[in-house]
Design a protein around this motif. Structure first.
Motif, short mmCIF file in Angstrom:
data_model
loop_
_atom_site.label_atom_id
_atom_site.label_comp_id
_atom_site.label_asym_id
_atom_site.label_seq_id
_atom_site.Cartn_x
_atom_site.Cartn_y
_atom_site.Cartn_z
N GLU A 120 -13.49 3.57 2.56
CA GLU A 120 -12.07 3.89 2.45
C GLU A 120 -11.82 4.80 1.25
N ALA A 124 -10.27 8.58 1.32
CA ALA A 124 -9.10 8.92 0.52
C ALA A 124 -9.36 10.09 -0.41
N SER A 130 -5.48 10.78 7.33
CA SER A 130 -4.29 10.03 6.96
C SER A 130 -4.67 8.62 6.54
N LYS A 131 -3.89 8.04 5.63
CA LYS A 131 -4.16 6.67 5.17
C LYS A 131 -4.05 5.67 6.31
N TRP A 134 -7.69 5.17 7.56
CA TRP A 134 -8.77 4.73 6.67
C TRP A 134 -9.39 3.41 7.12
N PRO A 164 -8.74 2.67 -2.36
CA PRO A 164 -7.42 3.32 -2.50
C PRO A 164 -6.23 2.38 -2.37
N HIS A 165 -6.45 1.17 -1.85
CA HIS A 165 -5.36 0.20 -1.77
C HIS A 165 -5.27 -0.67 -3.01
N ASP A 200 -3.47 -4.04 3.09
CA ASP A 200 -3.39 -3.26 4.33
C ASP A 200 -3.52 -4.12 5.58
N GLU A 284 -1.19 8.26 -5.90
CA GLU A 284 -1.29 8.23 -4.45
C GLU A 284 -1.96 9.49 -3.92
#
Length: 340
Positions: A120, A124, A130-131, A134, A164-165, A200, A284
């Motif tokens: 992920e 990113a 796009s997220k 992921w 990234p989360h 997520d 972000e």
């Protein structure tokens, strides 16, 4: 009376031989393809079970067979077969009706989680996906990378501690960094904090958070907190979430006196007659996307204004360092400004 025809018999022999070759051809024959596919599916089922048990245990929840079958998208018989094999191989054990990981099973689960979160992070930082893509793409790759390939990926990314989360990435030895903060609904009114993690899962709640355009790393101030909604201000905007959605946001409270300036906002909120100064780019925005914005001149201290508004809504053109740059709203929302 039937008579023996050697030509027909020879043709039949070759047909049968060709069929058997296609069916049992080493490696590429249908039999081996199906068999290897079954093995691959079995591996995926086992690894998904390990990962689910890890997440359940990590969140302090107990899981039985009924719950496990409900959360996994596999045939029930296949799950039972996998559970039996995992028990024999000392990956899991039963404590009454509750499934638990052994030390060996937990180590295996952490390797799967490590691959998923590293991938992920790769998506990113290094790609334009796009997220929203992921998680699903990482779900596929977590079953394919070997341990050597995983370590090469980690080195390539600079051995990051978080995905990234904001989820911690287990190290090669299984160590996990601490996620600082509490669930947003636990913060009282007027609390100030920084978003450190965005959960997520489940997907339906994560999509609501994405639709709100909430960014990890953003400072926020809680202005309302009750049983029906959580309201907070961040980067010049006000957000209203149901408590069940807000619970997917982890926020690290800031104890020292911090003032959220009213004139700090996102570039996407700039009006046609307003001017502003760039104060930074949101966390972000990562990797190539971040570098592109910096290369285009959206650097701290630069003056910016709207050059042209698109009658269709986006992209809009922004004047920066004498150049008109077109940005979509999602891009402009990741640039922080201080209005004059």
């Amino acid at each position: 009376m039937n008579t023996y025809n050697p030509i027909t018999a020879l043709i039949l022999f070759f047909v049968i031989a060709a069929f058997l070759f296609v069916l049992f051809r080493p490696v590429k024959g249908w039999f081996w393809i199906v068999k290897n596919s079954f093995k691959g599916n079995e591996k995926i089922i086992i690894e998904d079970i390990l990962k689910q048990l890890y997440h359940f245990e990590n969140s302090g929840n107990r899981v039985d067979m009924k719950t496990l079958v409900h959360v996994l998208d596999f045939n029930n018989n296949r799950i039972v077969e996998a559970i039996n094999k995992m028990t024999i191989n000392n990956l899991i054990y039963f404590e009454k009706d509750v499934l638990k990981l052994t030390d060996t099973g937990r180590e295996y689960a952490l390797r799967i989680v490590r691959v998923h979160r590293l991938w992920e992070r790769y998506l990113a930082d290094k790609t334009g996906f796009s997220k929203t893509e992921w998680h699903d793409r990482a779900e596929l790759m977590e079953h394919q990378l070997s341990q050597d390939q995983t370590e090469q990926l980690a080195v390539h990314l600079g051995n990051p501690k978080f995905d990234p989360h904001g989820d911690p990435i287990p190290t090669r030895t299984g160590k996990i960094a601490e996620v600082k903060g509490v669930e947003l609904p636990l913060l009282p009114v007027n609390s100030i904090g920084r978003i450190t993690h965005i959960e997520d899962e489940p997907d339906v709640i994560y999509k609501q958070i994405l639709a709100e355009n909430i960014h990890i790393g953003s400072l926020l101030r809680v202005v309302e907190n009750n049983a029906t909604r959580i309201v907070f201000q961040s980067e010049g905007e006000e957000f209203k979430l149901a408590p069940i959605v807000a619970a997917n946001l982890t926020v690290a409270p800031i104890e020292k006196e911090v003032k959220l300036e009213d004139n700090i906002a996102r570039l996407s909120s700039l009006k046609i007659d307003e001017k502003a100064e760039i104060i930074g780019i949101s966390k972000e925005s990562r990797g190539e996307s971040r570098r592109r914005l910096l290369d285009l001149g959206f650097v701290k201290g630069s003056d910016v204004s709207i050059d042209l508004l698109n009658p269709l809504g986006e992209p809009n053109a922004y004047l920066i360092k004498g150049t008109s740059i077109a940005l979509r709203k999602s891009q402009a929302a990741k640039i922080l400004i201080k209005k004059d």
